[in-house]
Design a protein around this motif. Structure first.
Motif, mmCIF file in Angstrom:
data_model
loop_
_atom_site.group_PDB
_atom_site.id
_atom_site.type_symbol
_atom_site.label_atom_id
_atom_site.label_comp_id
_atom_site.label_asym_id
_atom_site.label_seq_id
_atom_site.Cartn_x
_atom_site.Cartn_y
_atom_site.Cartn_z
ATOM 1 N N LEU A 67 0.823 -1.213 0.000
ATOM 2 C CA LEU A 67 0.000 0.000 0.000
ATOM 3 C C LEU A 67 0.856 1.261 0.000
ATOM 4 O O LEU A 67 0.605 2.175 -0.791
ATOM 5 C CB LEU A 67 -0.953 -0.017 1.206
ATOM 6 C CG LEU A 67 -2.011 1.081 1.222
ATOM 7 C CD1 LEU A 67 -2.831 1.106 -0.066
ATOM 8 C CD2 LEU A 67 -2.918 0.889 2.429
ATOM 9 N N LEU A 83 -6.119 -1.653 -0.703
ATOM 10 C CA LEU A 83 -7.074 -1.279 0.351
ATOM 11 C C LEU A 83 -7.991 -2.469 0.631
ATOM 12 O O LEU A 83 -8.259 -2.802 1.782
ATOM 13 C CB LEU A 83 -7.885 -0.045 -0.047
ATOM 14 C CG LEU A 83 -7.149 1.281 0.063
ATOM 15 C CD1 LEU A 83 -8.005 2.417 -0.487
ATOM 16 C CD2 LEU A 83 -6.744 1.567 1.507
ATOM 17 N N GLY A 86 -5.788 -5.187 2.186
ATOM 18 C CA GLY A 86 -5.423 -4.782 3.539
ATOM 19 C C GLY A 86 -6.527 -5.076 4.537
ATOM 20 O O GLY A 86 -6.276 -5.586 5.638
ATOM 21 N N LYS A 87 -7.774 -4.799 4.146
ATOM 22 C CA LYS A 87 -8.922 -5.115 5.007
ATOM 23 C C LYS A 87 -9.021 -6.626 5.210
ATOM 24 O O LYS A 87 -9.287 -7.095 6.314
ATOM 25 C CB LYS A 87 -10.221 -4.583 4.397
ATOM 26 C CG LYS A 87 -10.376 -3.096 4.514
ATOM 27 C CD LYS A 87 -11.669 -2.626 3.861
ATOM 28 C CE LYS A 87 -11.613 -1.135 3.621
ATOM 29 N NZ LYS A 87 -12.698 -0.693 2.755
ATOM 30 N N LEU A 96 -5.380 1.738 7.487
ATOM 31 C CA LEU A 96 -5.029 1.828 6.070
ATOM 32 C C LEU A 96 -4.771 3.275 5.657
ATOM 33 O O LEU A 96 -3.847 3.549 4.889
ATOM 34 C CB LEU A 96 -6.122 1.195 5.209
ATOM 35 C CG LEU A 96 -6.243 -0.322 5.347
ATOM 36 C CD1 LEU A 96 -7.526 -0.816 4.687
ATOM 37 C CD2 LEU A 96 -5.018 -1.022 4.773
#
Length: 176
Positions: A67, A83, A86-87, A96
């Motif tokens: 990221l 994103l 990452g979640k 984030l």
């Protein structure tokens, strides 16, 4: 400028068709950027082997690196994709956002994010302070090598999207 369309399964080599099938089974779709790599007869297989190789970094650390590198390289495709990923790897929206801004409230992860951003922005010429902080937080020489390889993985994808401008097929990352 040359326009890049996302190649369909029928437009790629037989080997890449099999990879498309595997990606569709695993992810439910073939991400446009992976499909674009399939313009190369061998590129997609080669890249996925590199991307999926074992590393000393955790999945969460890899996503933080992906990221921040995508943010520094201004790649909207990879910002958007990471994103989502990452979640999936346990980061909250606020975490984030912090990573995209080059920091983390977790001291160890903060050292990783800062060094990854510095390496990316300065083409490998990171500040001594960021390198020292990275090691002070418990990272090793192995981790430094794996961080550099992770940055190279993501930079290749960032550059490919920045060159081809293929459509983003993830929820669009909001501007900072």
């Amino acid at each position: 400028m040359t326009t890049f369309n996302v190649p369909t399964r029928e437009e790629v080599s037989e080997n890449n068709q099999a990879i498309f099938d595997n990606l569709k089974k695993a992810l439910g779709f073939v991400p446009n950027l992976y499909a674009t790599i399939a313009y190369s007869k061998n590129g997609l297989e080669r890249f996925l082997a590199y991307q999926n190789a074992k590393t000393s970094l955790s999945n969460k650390e890899k996503e933080a690196v992906n990221l921040i590198v995508s943010q520094v390289n201004e790649c909207i495709y990879c910002q958007s994709a990471h994103l989502v990923l990452g979640k999936m790897n346990g980061f909250s929206e606020d975490q984030l956002l912090d990573i995209r801004n080059g920091k983390s409230s977790d001291i160890k992860l903060n050292a990783l994010v800062k060094l990854a951003a510095d390496i990316t922005a300065n083409r490998g010429r990171a500040s001594e302070d960021n390198v020292a902080d990275f090691f002070a937080q418990g990272y090793t020489k192995e981790n430094l090598v794996d961080l550099t390889l992770q940055i190279s993985d993501k930079t290749a994808m960032n550059y490919l999207h920045n060159l081809t401008k293929i459509p983003v097929d993830f929820p669009l990352a909001p501007a900072l």
